[in-house]
Every structure is written in structure tokens, then in C-alpha cells.
Design a protein around this motif. Sequence first.
Motif, PDB file in Angstrom:
ATOM      1  N   UNK A  90       0.806  -1.217   0.000  1.00  0.00           N
ATOM      2  CA  UNK A  90       0.000   0.000   0.000  1.00  0.00           C
ATOM      3  C   UNK A  90       0.842   1.271   0.000  1.00  0.00           C
ATOM      4  N   UNK A  91       1.857   1.326   0.862  1.00  0.00           N
ATOM      5  CA  UNK A  91       2.592   2.580   1.074  1.00  0.00           C
ATOM      6  C   UNK A  91       3.830   2.713   0.202  1.00  0.00           C
ATOM      7  N   UNK A  92       4.192   1.661  -0.526  1.00  0.00           N
ATOM      8  CA  UNK A  92       5.356   1.750  -1.404  1.00  0.00           C
ATOM      9  C   UNK A  92       4.981   1.421  -2.847  1.00  0.00           C
ATOM     10  N   UNK A  93       4.389   0.252  -3.080  1.00  0.00           N
ATOM     11  CA  UNK A  93       4.046  -0.134  -4.454  1.00  0.00           C
ATOM     12  C   UNK A  93       2.906   0.720  -5.012  1.00  0.00           C
ATOM     13  N   UNK A  94       1.811   0.792  -4.278  1.00  0.00           N
ATOM     14  CA  UNK A  94       0.682   1.601  -4.766  1.00  0.00           C
ATOM     15  C   UNK A  94       1.047   3.086  -4.805  1.00  0.00           C
TER      16      UNK A  94
END
Length: 277
Positions: A90-94
Motif C-alpha cells: 500500500x505505502x510503497x508499491x501503490x
Amino acid sequence: IAIGRHLFKNGVPVPQIFLHERSAGLVFLQDLGDTLLYDWIRSNRLEDDVRLIYAKVIQPLIRMALLGTEGFDPGLAYQGPRYDRALILEKECRYFVDAFLNGYLKLDFSYSALSEEFSQLADLAIKNSVFSFMHRDCQCRNIMVKGDAIYFIDFQGGRIGPVQYDLAALLSDPYADLPEPLQADLLEVAISELEKYRQIDRDIFLTGYTACRLCRMLQALGAFGFLTQVKQKPFFNQFIPIGINTLTRDLANMPQQFPMLRQTAETAAERVEQTLD
């Protein structure tokens, strides 16, 4: 405040907090001067000097990872108690897709198209990590130099997570843009320092480091895109070419893994180059 006091009590080089007033949002803490490691590097570009100071940073970084774990309350952490699969996705890839690819570069990429490879990356990072206290943003603008001493600041994202992540954030930091051979040398310094305290499997450690480095660069590019595009802070724009070049180079060195992400990064690199032109 709570994380800072925990780290200070455990002997980690962070500024001492003297008092605070929560309702006013005020914190009174030790004066560390005004020299960030970022500023020091810009004034001392001789590679031998840079090598020496980074080697000097690595020792307290490893100490922070190990000492910071002792008695750490996971409930203090923001966005969840640990660096885990959900946070990576959530906080890196997205974040990379939404803030960088689509927000900053104005491309039209679907997160779902990359979700399988993102899941593989998250699993690779978690499975091969050496867990300890993780600063989460351990780069040269969050490290201060005062005399002969090194201090860490902006540790509010601290949690239990991979020591490899902080090392990747430090060594592949776009703000510093360290040469790849120097990064490799300093990684060896870090492994040797960690081995003084823990027995590690070198191959597993390096696999985890590579995965964390990819995760970190996705996060950094998302942040640079958000800060430039949404927060209107053009200072961060200059580091995007370094970040995307690092990401594409790392993925090119993994030809059997992440083919869609590699192609996506190459497309993004082309768009960044067009933007600069």
C-alpha cells in the motif's frame, strides 16, 4: 516523542528531548547544529572522504537497529506495528503507481496489472529480512553531523522492520547519489558490522537487501512525485532522474524477475527524460 525517548534511553545517537507540550505541538530538544549529512557531502565530494563518513554512519545505524529493538513498544509505530507485506503493497508499491507514474508522469498505469509482481516483491523482502528496529527514512537529509558525531533525526516512522531497508535507504539514497562501487563497498562494511552481533546467512541477507532496495526506490519515487506535483516543492524534482535510473538498473540486473515492473520502469525513465528535455 515516545520513539525519540526510547532510542535515546537505549543509547542510540538521537537528539535528547528535554520537554514537550503536546497541545501546542512544541518539542524542546538538543541543538545538533545545522549540518545535515546531505550538506556535508555537497561540501566534501572526494570519494575517500565520503567513504569514511558513511562508514562512520554505518556503525551507529547497526547499533540503532539492535539497541532500538530492546523494549520497543510496537504500539508506538505509525501505520501499523511492523514493516510488513501490507505496508509494502500500500505505502510503497501503490504509492509508486499513484503518486509517481500516474500523478507525476501523467501515465495511465493500473496497479492491478502489476499486483502479482508487487506481491512477489513484498514476499521476497519479508522472507529474507533481518528484523530489528527500522528508522524507515534513513537517508542523508535525516542524518546530522556535529563535530565528530553522527545523529539520526526524523525517526517518527520507526518500527520493527528489516535492517536491510535502512541500509538500502542510506546507500541508494538519490540525495547522495553514491557511485555503485562505493555502495557495494559500504554494504560489505555494514555486513561485517552486523556480523559482530548476529550470525547471518549472507546470501539470504543480500536477497533481502536487493528486495528492500527495490521497495525503497518505489517509495522514494512516489514521495518525490507527490512532493513535486502535489506539494509544489520543486526542490525534489532534481532527484527523480537519479531514482528512476537506480530502479531501472536494479531491475535490469534481475532479468528473470519482475518483467512487467522492469518494462514499466523503463517507460517511466523515458518519460522522465522527455520531461527534462
